[in-house]
Design an enzyme around this catalytic site. Structure first.
Site, mmCIF file in Angstrom:
data_model
loop_
_atom_site.group_PDB
_atom_site.id
_atom_site.type_symbol
_atom_site.label_atom_id
_atom_site.label_comp_id
_atom_site.label_asym_id
_atom_site.label_seq_id
_atom_site.Cartn_x
_atom_site.Cartn_y
_atom_site.Cartn_z
ATOM 1 N N ASP A 8 0.850 -1.190 0.000
ATOM 2 C CA ASP A 8 0.000 0.000 0.000
ATOM 3 C C ASP A 8 0.889 1.245 0.000
ATOM 4 O OD1 ASP A 8 0.859 0.345 2.614
ATOM 5 O OD2 ASP A 8 -1.137 0.242 3.523
ATOM 6 N N CYS A 65 2.853 -3.453 4.043
ATOM 7 C CA CYS A 65 2.069 -2.254 4.335
ATOM 8 C C CYS A 65 2.796 -1.550 5.483
ATOM 9 C CB CYS A 65 0.603 -2.588 4.639
ATOM 10 S SG CYS A 65 0.294 -3.559 6.127
ATOM 11 N N THR A 67 2.521 -1.962 8.775
ATOM 12 C CA THR A 67 2.946 -2.953 9.777
ATOM 13 C C THR A 67 3.102 -4.361 9.204
ATOM 14 O OG1 THR A 67 0.640 -3.435 10.277
ATOM 15 C CG2 THR A 67 1.724 -1.737 11.636
ATOM 16 N N HIS A 98 8.129 -24.683 8.628
ATOM 17 C CA HIS A 98 7.063 -25.327 9.405
ATOM 18 C C HIS A 98 5.660 -25.044 8.872
ATOM 19 C CE1 HIS A 98 9.482 -25.990 13.409
ATOM 20 N NE2 HIS A 98 10.164 -26.343 12.326
ATOM 21 N N HIS A 133 4.405 -31.317 9.932
ATOM 22 C CA HIS A 133 4.002 -29.941 9.616
ATOM 23 C C HIS A 133 2.916 -29.915 8.537
ATOM 24 C CE1 HIS A 133 7.205 -28.627 12.175
ATOM 25 N NE2 HIS A 133 8.097 -29.311 11.468
HETATM 26 C C1 RB5 Z 1 -1.969 2.693 6.428
HETATM 27 O O1 RB5 Z 1 -1.924 3.917 7.072
HETATM 28 C C2 RB5 Z 1 -1.756 1.564 7.433
HETATM 29 O O2 RB5 Z 1 -2.876 1.431 8.242
HETATM 30 C C3 RB5 Z 1 -1.447 0.277 6.716
HETATM 31 O O3 RB5 Z 1 -0.306 0.449 5.943
HETATM 32 C C4 RB5 Z 1 -1.149 -0.924 7.589
HETATM 33 O O4 RB5 Z 1 -0.184 -0.637 8.535
HETATM 34 C C5 RB5 Z 1 -2.313 -1.620 8.167
HETATM 35 O O5 RB5 Z 1 -2.193 -2.670 8.804
#
Ligand code: RB5
Length: 145
Positions: A8, A65, A67, A98, A133
């Site tokens: 993203d 993204c 996180t 695994h 596994h």
């Molecule tokens: C975008 O701002 C953020 O929410 C997205 O990149 C991600 O971290 C969501 O899990």
């Protein structure tokens, strides 16, 4: 390997670095992510990459993204996807050995680019161990109905 990548708006720069790195490692990489910082919706990208890994001719996927969490949750809604968020090299190796993860995910706001490259390399070089596994993976897929 033929790899599909998606990201993203939070991960454009890291996606570009990872694409270059994956090519350096000798793999083919196809980009389903966004290429601008304009705000977008990661579920669509996670689902697109998830469908590609399960239904198209790709060996595995990479999702990034902010996180790594939102985009992997979305991908994991697609039947047959096993997307794993990794912020360290050991987890990256083990999710292949695994869990036979078919998508690796990480966060551009969590890991730096050098660590991200090491994570990708560890994942791509590891091999699924099968045996007990596989039994557990079969059990996971039974949960999908
Ligand atoms: C975008 O701002 C953020 O929410 C997205 O990149 C991600 O971290 C969501 O899990």
């Amino acid at each position: 390997m033929k790899i599909v990548i998606g990201n993203d708006h939070a991960a454009v720069e890291l996606k570009n670095e990872i694409m270059a790195y994956v090519k350096e490692l000798g793999h083919e990489v196809v980009n389903f992510g966004v290429d601008t910082n304009a705000s977008c919706n990661y579920p669509q990208i996670g689902a697109r990459v998830g469908h590609a890994v399960v239904e198209e001719d790709y060996d595995c996927g990479i999702l990034i993204c902010g996180t790594g969490v939102g985009i992997s949750i979305a991908a994991n809604k697609i039947k047959g996807v096993r997307a794993a968020v990794c912020s360290d090299v050991t987890t990256a190796r083990l999710v292949k050995q695994h869990n036979n993860a078919n998508i690796i995910a990480f966060g551009a706001r969590i890991v730096g680019s050098e660590l991200a490259k090491d994570i990708v390399k560890a994942y791509l070089e590891a091999e699924f161990m099968g045996g007990r596994h596989q039994t557990r993976i079969d059990m996971i897929h039974e949960l999908e109905g």
